[in-house]
Structure formats: C-alpha cells, structure tokens
Scaffold this active site. Structure first.
Site, PDB file in Angstrom:
ATOM      1  N   ARG A 101       0.810  -1.194  -0.088  1.00  0.00           N
ATOM      2  CA  ARG A 101       0.018   0.073  -0.122  1.00  0.00           C
ATOM      3  C   ARG A 101       0.888   1.219   0.016  1.00  0.00           C
ATOM      4  O   ARG A 101       0.439   2.058  -0.857  1.00  0.00           O
ATOM      5  CB  ARG A 101      -0.980  -0.051   1.057  1.00  0.00           C
ATOM      6  CG  ARG A 101      -2.305  -0.522   1.015  1.00  0.00           C
ATOM      7  CD  ARG A 101      -2.522  -1.097   2.231  1.00  0.00           C
ATOM      8  NE  ARG A 101      -1.575  -2.110   2.693  1.00  0.00           N
ATOM      9  CZ  ARG A 101      -1.600  -3.545   2.351  1.00  0.00           C
ATOM     10  NH1 ARG A 101      -2.736  -3.877   1.564  1.00  0.00           N
ATOM     11  NH2 ARG A 101      -0.924  -4.402   2.519  1.00  0.00           N
ATOM     12  N   THR A 102       1.964   1.270   0.882  1.00  0.00           N
ATOM     13  CA  THR A 102       2.363   2.694   1.087  1.00  0.00           C
ATOM     14  C   THR A 102       3.159   3.036  -0.307  1.00  0.00           C
ATOM     15  O   THR A 102       3.028   4.012  -0.743  1.00  0.00           O
ATOM     16  CB  THR A 102       3.239   2.541   2.165  1.00  0.00           C
ATOM     17  OG1 THR A 102       2.633   2.142   3.293  1.00  0.00           O
ATOM     18  CG2 THR A 102       4.017   3.959   2.864  1.00  0.00           C
ATOM     19  N   LYS A 141      25.460  -3.343  -0.435  1.00  0.00           N
ATOM     20  CA  LYS A 141      26.947  -3.407  -0.154  1.00  0.00           C
ATOM     21  C   LYS A 141      27.317  -2.644   0.913  1.00  0.00           C
ATOM     22  O   LYS A 141      28.539  -2.409   0.946  1.00  0.00           O
ATOM     23  CB  LYS A 141      27.348  -2.597  -1.460  1.00  0.00           C
ATOM     24  CG  LYS A 141      26.995  -3.221  -2.660  1.00  0.00           C
ATOM     25  CD  LYS A 141      27.228  -2.359  -3.869  1.00  0.00           C
ATOM     26  CE  LYS A 141      26.397  -2.586  -5.161  1.00  0.00           C
ATOM     27  NZ  LYS A 141      26.557  -1.471  -6.084  1.00  0.00           N
ATOM     28  N   ARG A 153      11.002   3.898   3.685  1.00  0.00           N
ATOM     29  CA  ARG A 153      10.697   3.010   4.795  1.00  0.00           C
ATOM     30  C   ARG A 153      11.874   2.083   5.318  1.00  0.00           C
ATOM     31  O   ARG A 153      12.668   1.760   4.172  1.00  0.00           O
ATOM     32  CB  ARG A 153       9.619   2.277   4.283  1.00  0.00           C
ATOM     33  CG  ARG A 153       9.282   1.015   5.217  1.00  0.00           C
ATOM     34  CD  ARG A 153       8.180   0.022   4.788  1.00  0.00           C
ATOM     35  NE  ARG A 153       6.799   0.786   5.170  1.00  0.00           N
ATOM     36  CZ  ARG A 153       5.515   0.239   5.105  1.00  0.00           C
ATOM     37  NH1 ARG A 153       5.377  -1.023   4.624  1.00  0.00           N
ATOM     38  NH2 ARG A 153       4.587   1.043   5.443  1.00  0.00           N
ATOM     39  N   HIS A 180       4.377   5.730  11.599  1.00  0.00           N
ATOM     40  CA  HIS A 180       3.972   5.766  10.164  1.00  0.00           C
ATOM     41  C   HIS A 180       3.023   6.714   9.901  1.00  0.00           C
ATOM     42  O   HIS A 180       1.493   6.475   9.783  1.00  0.00           O
ATOM     43  CB  HIS A 180       3.501   4.396  10.062  1.00  0.00           C
ATOM     44  CG  HIS A 180       3.121   3.945   8.713  1.00  0.00           C
ATOM     45  ND1 HIS A 180       3.180   4.720   7.635  1.00  0.00           N
ATOM     46  CD2 HIS A 180       2.751   2.510   8.237  1.00  0.00           C
ATOM     47  CE1 HIS A 180       2.876   4.085   6.753  1.00  0.00           C
ATOM     48  NE2 HIS A 180       2.719   2.749   6.880  1.00  0.00           N
TER      49      HIS A 180
END
Ligand code: CP
Length: 304
Positions: free
Chosen positions: A51-52, A80, A101, A129
């Site tokens: 969703r986000t 890396k 995120r 959030h």
C-alpha cells in the site's frame, strides 16, 4: 523545507488544510492532473510494502509527476554497506521528494538530516507511520464527518504496531477523544505512549484484554495485525497471531454505525466474512491513502 517524520510535525491547522486538500483532490482530481509535472518522487523502501509504496507512486503519477526508487534493501547499494545518510545525499541529486521506509526506528530522521529534498517517513521500525495516520484521519474525517467526539478501540499488537502509535499521537489533539486499548498483556502499548502521550495530556483511556468487553462502546474499531517481523522468536508469534479474530458474531455487539478500520495487510484478525458488512471500510481506507499522499506531496513541494 519541511519533512514529515511524525503526525506531530503538522499543526492541527496544517493537518486540517491537508485533509481539506485531500478531500478536494478526491472530488476534483482533474484540477491536479498536472500539478507535479516535471517533478520526481523517490520511493526508498528497505522493508516490504504494498500500500504505502504503491499509493505514493500512484499519488505522484496522478499529479503528473514521475517516480523512481527501490523496493528492498537487497536491490539497493545498502546490500553493499551504504549508509542511509549517503543514500539520501545521492537521492537528493535525482529526485525532488523522497518517501523512505526502513526497519530501524529513526532511520527516516537520519535521512532527513542529510537530505536537500523533503523526506517523508513511510514507516520506521515499530516507531511511527505518519502517512498511514493521515490516511486513517482522512477516512474518519470523510466517513464520520469529523475527528472529535469519538471512542476509538485499538485492538491487537499495540506494542509493535507503529500505525497505532502514530494515530494516538495525532488524535489526542482533537476534543473528546477516548481510547480503549485492547491487547494481550505481552502486546500492550509501550510505556512511553501510556505515560508521556496519554496520561501527560489527560487523555481518557482504558486497557482491556477481551474485544467483546469493549465492542458496544466503540465508534471506531481499529484492528491491527500481529507484527511478525518485529518478534524475536517464531514461537511467541505463533502463540499471539490469532489472539483476536473479528467475526460476524462478534460484530452483533457493535453499534450500527461503528466503523472498522485496519491499516492492512490483514492476516487472520478480521474474518473475510466481515468484508461485506457496511461497517468494514478498510478497503476504502486504502483508497483514501492515495488522496492524502497526493495532498502531502503537493504541500511539501510547495513548502520547499
Ligand atoms: N498499511 C501499510 O503500511 O501497508 P504496507 O506495509 O503494504 O505498505
């Protein structure tokens, strides 16, 4: 330039303006079709998302802009060993705004300190959030007609559920809001939310274990998934995961106009038989996420 790390980064007035703009976008999308022409949104997702990430991308495309980014740490140079600070300095050369995120609490804040473009916290570990909260607020505002005078039941994983933490922070600023915190002992709300947010601001709340004991009082039931990815061992997760299952039977105890929200993804905590109940608005909620992210992108780019 402004970033969004927490819902509290916005004043109540700014939040109201954002929700008003999102509401206008919902009803007059054509007015905004070219609003971000030539602008680029980077989505830097070190953790899974449906969703986000996709609603951010949909939002920018709806505004006439473009999107770039990565959807897992493994597909970026984080694999890396590149730091978030270095990555955002580079992303700042490629994009006009970034949604990030990350599994670590505070990672978005670290990025914002080194960024020369607005950074949006799209979820940092078990912490916050804020754009899910904007989505939740727009859903409540649109379907209930306001954000005050509500008894809100928050049910499930209140310990690790970052959407719950952000929503409480945002809603305590509205009048006559009361919380019923429904969780097993092991998944209770963190102490800092109970003491520093709820008690400190004299916000009425009760803590219960049985969903049935709360149901008849609630104007909103906000169900949450047990956050598997934050558990230290599988055994504890398995023991907790089906602690709450909202069924049609349990809903007979609820008010006729109680609204059921869920940030999604759902696992077992809402039975699929509930989906057809008019009180179940969690898929509509996902749609509101696009409008409010469009409003947020526009607003942060304007403040730049
Ligand atoms: N609600 C939410 O954050 O969903 P995703 O994890 O799919 O982005």
């Amino acid at each position: 330039m402004r970033h969004l790390m927490s819902p509290l980064d916005l004043t109540v007035e700014e939040l109201d303006n954002l929700l008003t703009l999102a509401n206008d976008i919902e009803h007059h999308p054509e007015k905004y079709a070219d609003a971000c022409k030539g602008k680029k949104l980077a989505t830097c997702f070190y953790e899974p998302s449906t969703r986000t990430r996709l609603s951010f991308e949909s939002a920018m495309l709806n505004l006439g802009g473009s999107v770039l980014g990565f959807s897992s740490a493994d597909s970026s140079s984080a694999a890396k060993g590149e730091s978030v600070s270095d990555t955002i300095r580079v992303i700042s050369c490629y994009a006009d705004i970034c949604a990030i995120r990350h599994p670590k609490e505070g990672a978005a804040l670290v990025a914002s300190l080194k960024s020369s473009i607005p950074v949006i916290n799209a979820g940092d570990g078990g912490h916050q959030h804020p754009t899910q909260t904007l989505t939740d607020l727009l859903t409540i505002y649109s379907l209930k007609g306001g954000l005050g005078n509500l008894t809100i039941g928050l049910c499930g994983d209140l310990k690790f559920g970052r959407t719950v933490h952000s929503l409480i922070h945002a809603l305590i600023r509205y009048p006559n809001v009361r919380f019923v915190l429904i969780s097993p002992e092991e998944l209770k709300i963190p102490d800092y939310i109970r003491e520093d947010v709820l008690k400190k601001n004299d916000v009425p709340f009760t803590e219960l274990e049985r969903l049935e004991d709360a149901m008849s009082d609630l104007d909103i039931l906000y169900m949450t998934r047990v956050q598997k990815e934050r558990f230290f061992n599988e055994e504890d997760y398995v023991r907790m995961k089906d602690y709450y299952i909202l069924t049609k039977d349990k809903l007979t105890l609820a008010k006729e106009d109680m609204m059921i929200l869920h940030p999604l993804p759902r696992v077992n905590e809402i039975s699929v038989e509930v989906d057809d109940d008019p009180r179940a608005v969690y898929f509509q909620q996902a749609r509101y996420g696009v409008y409010v992210r469009m409003a947020l992108i526009l607003t942060l780019l304007k403040w730049r």
